[in-house]
Scaffold this motif. Structure first.
Motif, PDB file in Angstrom:
ATOM      1  N   ASN A  65      47.785   3.352  24.159  1.00 25.49           N
ATOM      2  CA  ASN A  65      46.883   4.470  23.894  1.00 25.49           C
ATOM      3  C   ASN A  65      47.546   5.819  24.210  1.00 25.49           C
ATOM      4  N   SER A  93      36.615   9.941  13.988  1.00 26.83           N
ATOM      5  CA  SER A  93      37.902   9.480  14.487  1.00 26.83           C
ATOM      6  C   SER A  93      37.694   8.148  15.197  1.00 26.83           C
ATOM      7  N   THR A  94      38.752   7.329  15.220  1.00 25.68           N
ATOM      8  CA  THR A  94      38.686   6.159  16.082  1.00 25.68           C
ATOM      9  C   THR A  94      38.711   6.670  17.523  1.00 25.68           C
ATOM     10  N   ASP A  95      38.495   5.789  18.464  1.00 25.51           N
ATOM     11  CA  ASP A  95      38.335   6.205  19.859  1.00 25.51           C
ATOM     12  C   ASP A  95      39.654   6.139  20.634  1.00 25.51           C
ATOM     13  N   TYR A  96      40.763   6.351  19.968  1.00 24.17           N
ATOM     14  CA  TYR A  96      42.068   6.384  20.630  1.00 24.17           C
ATOM     15  C   TYR A  96      42.462   7.843  20.874  1.00 24.17           C
ATOM     16  N   LYS A  97      43.250   8.072  21.920  1.00 21.90           N
ATOM     17  CA  LYS A  97      43.649   9.441  22.247  1.00 21.90           C
ATOM     18  C   LYS A  97      44.313  10.134  21.068  1.00 21.90           C
ATOM     19  N   GLN A 100      41.725  11.052  18.305  1.00 21.78           N
ATOM     20  CA  GLN A 100      40.816  12.078  18.811  1.00 21.78           C
ATOM     21  C   GLN A 100      41.534  13.426  18.913  1.00 21.78           C
ATOM     22  N   THR A 115      32.957  12.381  16.086  1.00 23.65           N
ATOM     23  CA  THR A 115      32.184  11.145  16.227  1.00 23.65           C
ATOM     24  C   THR A 115      33.124   9.960  16.077  1.00 23.65           C
ATOM     25  N   SER A 116      33.039   9.027  17.011  1.00 25.85           N
ATOM     26  CA  SER A 116      33.914   7.850  16.966  1.00 25.85           C
ATOM     27  C   SER A 116      33.377   6.800  16.009  1.00 25.85           C
ATOM     28  N   TYR A 117      34.307   6.066  15.379  1.00 23.98           N
ATOM     29  CA  TYR A 117      33.951   4.913  14.560  1.00 23.98           C
ATOM     30  C   TYR A 117      34.835   3.743  14.945  1.00 23.98           C
ATOM     31  N   ASN A 118      34.413   2.545  14.609  1.00 20.96           N
ATOM     32  CA  ASN A 118      35.118   1.324  14.972  1.00 20.96           C
ATOM     33  C   ASN A 118      36.104   0.945  13.863  1.00 20.96           C
TER      34      ASN A 118
END
Length: 193
Positions: A65, A93-97, A100, A115-118
């Motif tokens: 990450n 964005s995905t929830d990776y640094k 983001q 907003t995060s997505y999977n």
């Protein structure tokens, strides 16, 4: 022609397509050379157009990450500048640094939250995007998820993204919804930023 001018003209082209009233959009991929672009024809019965801007995260450091490198942070600022003429409604964005951090300068410049997505459930996310009330959306993903999402949205992902050194691909996916056309008609423009 300067690179900034060329990109601006391509964005103008993308939005002019929405106003063209002479027939059918086609699923196309265009390079960043203006001489290769041909404006898709647009059905006059279209009721809604959604434009999605999809990118891979910027250059990253190593490790689990990782954060963006200095070059990646600069690329994120370039993305914000490139999209500054677009009035975005949302940023995903995905929830990776790294993703983001790539999305954040654009979101901040337009007073939007990220907003995060999977990335492991792209089919559901593609469905969510099709049903979204928003019309101008930035999505930041990865070298393997971004082309797959373009495809799930009905666009043309082109060739695979080079995992090691391709961080500048920008997809512009326009989705034309119409009561007369099911499924929606999708065009894809592929740029480098």
């Amino acid at each position: 022609m300067s690179r900034t001018c060329e990109i601006s003209l391509l964005f103008l082209f993308s939005f002019m397509v929405h106003a063209n009233s002479d027939a059918n959009p086609a699923n196309t991929v265009a390079s960043n050379s203006l001489s290769t672009l041909q404006a898709p024809k647009v059905d006059t019965t279209l009721t809604q157009v959604r434009t999605l801007f999809l990118v891979r995260h910027g250059e990253k450091l190593t490790g689990d990450n990782p954060d963006l490198s200095e070059q990646g942070r600069n690329r994120a600022l370039t993305l914000a500048n490139t999209l500054s003429a677009v009035d975005l409604d949302s940023v995903f964005s995905t929830d990776y640094k790294r993703t983001q951090q790539t999305a954040l300068p654009t979101a901040q410049s337009q007073s939007l939250a990220v907003t995060s997505y999977n990335p492991r459930d792209l089919a559901s996310f593609a469905k969510q995007l099709h049903q979204s009330p928003h019309s101008e959306i930035l999505i930041v993903g990865h070298s393997n998820t971004t082309p797959k999402l373009v495809e799930l949205l009905g666009g043309n992902p082109g060739t695979d993204i080079n995992e090691k050194n391709e961080f500048d691909r920008l997809y512009i996916v326009s989705i034309y919804y119409s009561a007369n056309t099911i499924p929606p008609v999708v065009t894809t423009v592929l740029l480098k930023y």
